[in-house]
Design a protein around this motif. Structure first.
Motif, PDB file in Angstrom:
ATOM      1  N   ARG A  48      24.535  47.163   2.527  1.00 38.25           N
ATOM      2  CA  ARG A  48      24.722  48.446   2.299  1.00 38.25           C
ATOM      3  C   ARG A  48      25.888  49.016   1.664  1.00 38.25           C
ATOM      4  NH1 ARG A  48      24.103  51.983   7.663  1.00 38.25           N
ATOM      5  NH2 ARG A  48      25.264  53.830   7.357  1.00 38.25           N
ATOM      6  N   SER A  95      22.005  50.820  11.888  1.00 35.99           N
ATOM      7  CA  SER A  95      20.700  50.460  12.365  1.00 35.99           C
ATOM      8  C   SER A  95      20.825  49.016  11.679  1.00 35.99           C
ATOM      9  CB  SER A  95      19.682  51.428  11.540  1.00 35.99           C
ATOM     10  OG  SER A  95      19.847  51.306  10.183  1.00 35.99           O
ATOM     11  N   SER A 140      14.142  51.265   9.764  1.00 39.78           N
ATOM     12  CA  SER A 140      14.937  50.757  10.878  1.00 39.78           C
ATOM     13  C   SER A 140      14.159  50.073  11.940  1.00 39.78           C
ATOM     14  CB  SER A 140      15.600  52.154  11.676  1.00 39.78           C
ATOM     15  OG  SER A 140      16.350  52.799  10.645  1.00 39.78           O
ATOM     16  N   HIS A 187      16.210  55.763   2.198  1.00 42.45           N
ATOM     17  CA  HIS A 187      16.268  55.211   3.367  1.00 42.45           C
ATOM     18  C   HIS A 187      14.792  54.786   3.851  1.00 42.45           C
ATOM     19  CE1 HIS A 187      20.010  55.797   5.941  1.00 42.45           C
ATOM     20  NE2 HIS A 187      19.838  54.651   5.762  1.00 42.45           N
TER      21      HIS A 187
HETATM   22 MG    MG Z   1      20.220  53.152   9.190  1.00 42.85          MG
END
Ligand code: MG
Ligand code: AMP
Length: 385
Positions: free
Chosen positions: A61, A146, A154, A239
């Motif tokens: 990330r 997540s 997720s 996302h």
């Molecule tokens: Mg997330």
């Protein structure tokens, strides 16, 4: 690294003996994935910059995307924040513990490594018994985004977490499937009128009832436009995405008007549905038309040799004749749609489909969060029919 998996026997009454090792790992700077009522979280000590770094690395990330600090009770909030604005107190009283994250001005205790360099900190108090007890036993606030690889849907089960993070973290606490299935609502309570930065199970309507005034970050409703930066930095990323190219199908208002007109090509169906479906006839027509258009598009794609997935609902499943169809839940239960959304996206990943067509839903109440996630998964690609 070997990842240990601990299965909680009774998720309503987790035993401390089941969680003590996970708590110790967190306290000592390691990573533990655990269930919450929203989605599975990937936990690390929120006060330890090194732990935050490990979280970013395990997820892949970007490190400018701040983490949410999870606490187990109100006393644990005060050390993390410079002040608790009135709206924050009201919402905490009403919706904590629960699926609501609030943004506060951060105290010096919280490292910039956790907040992505921001002077504010996002805090949530989960209600899930396993999550809440684990945080309490850890004795530190737990940063927990997540527990998926960044960019993937997720995780709503421990198996989803395992697919993404096995070998990269110390432990997965398996508490079965989560309850809600969508990430928490995020509200910035540090501004004069609180702002929703991410819609979730605590809806705009619910927040409005308690606070009177609440606004929506305009960046929520569309793709990133120039000059329109989302106030939750994470909302700018594509996302929640499946590997396939996904398209949301929406019926235009004018199409609907044409369909109702006497003599329209679907008029026979309209009359039948008006008599058969009573008050719901408009919705029935809309869905019938949507399915018809998706069948057309999916059949076309299949002719080129592509694998096509269709996201439909219990009520509409029978209308589809092309593509691999999967029900996302019941149209008359938004809760069921939220619950299944990410699981269905992952299933299509596993099936290796190239394209996904998804039905759309109303944007009120929980539907707002559902459509926000579907839109993001589709990269805001909409087929207007
Ligand atoms: Mg997330
Ligand atoms: P996740 O934990 O993966 O559900 O993502 C956390 C979300 O919270 C991301 O969209 C972040 O950008 C957002 N967030 C975390 N901290 C802050 C903050 N201080 N201000 C605004 N948004 C935040």
């Amino acid at each position: 690294m070997d990842t240990e998996r601990i299965v909680i026997k009774d998720v309503q009454n987790p035993k401390d003996s089941e969680l003590i090792k996970a708590a110790q790992i967190l306290r000592e700077g390691g990573l533990v994935a655990f269930p919450t009522e929203t989605v599975y979280g990937l936990g690390g000590n929120a006060l330890d910059e090194q732990a935050a770094k490990k979280i970013y690395r395990a997820k892949g990330r970007p490190s400018d995307n701040p983490l949410i600090a999870h606490i187990s009770c109100m006393e644990e909030l005060e050390p993390l924040v410079r002040e608790i604005p009135k709206a924050g107190r009201i919402l905490a009283e009403r919706y904590w513990p629960g699926p609501l994250t609030m943004i506060f001005p951060k105290s010096s205790l919280v490292p910039y490594g956790t907040t992505g360099g921001l002077d504010t900190v996002a805090v949530r108090m989960p209600k899930d018994r396993v999550a809440n007890r684990l945080i309490r036993l850890a004795g530190v606030p737990v940063a927990a985004p997540s527990a998926n690889t960044s960019g993937r849907p997720s995780p709503t089960t421990a198996d989803h977490v395992w697919q993404d993070l096995e070998g990269k973290i110390e432990m997965v606490v398996d508490g079965g499937p989560v309850g809600i299935g969508l990430e928490s609502t995020i509200v910035d309570v540090s501004s004069p009128v609180p702002v929703i930065l991410r819609p979730g199970a605590i809806t705009q309507e619910m927040l409005g009832q308690v606070l009177g005034q609440i606004s929506l970050d305009p960046a929520i409703s569309g793709p990133g436009q120039e000059g329109l930066r989302p106030r939750a930095p994470g909302m700018k990323y594509k996302h929640y995405a499946p590997r396939a190219e996904m398209t949301l199908v929406e019926v235009k208002e004018e199409t609907m008007e044409q369909l109702y007109r006497p003599g329209s090509f679907l008029h026979g169906q309209v009359s039948r549905m008006m008599t058969e479906s009573g008050r719901n006839w408009k919705m029935k027509i809309e869905i019938f038309y949507m399915a018809w258009k998706v069948n057309e598009a999916a059949a076309q794609m299949e002719k080129t040799g592509a694998r096509v997935g269709v996201i439909c609902t219990e009520e509409t499943m029978d209308e589809y004749t092309a593509g691999i169809k999967r029900s996302i839940g019941r149209r008359d239960s938004e809760v069921s749609v939220a619950h299944n959304l990410y699981g269905v996206l992952r299933e299509f990943d596993d099936l290796g489909v190239d394209f996904i067509y998804a039905e759309s839903f109303s944007e009120t109440h929980l539907g707002n969060a559902i459509m926000n996630r579907l839109n993001k998964a589709a990269g805001y690609r909409i087929l207007w029919v």
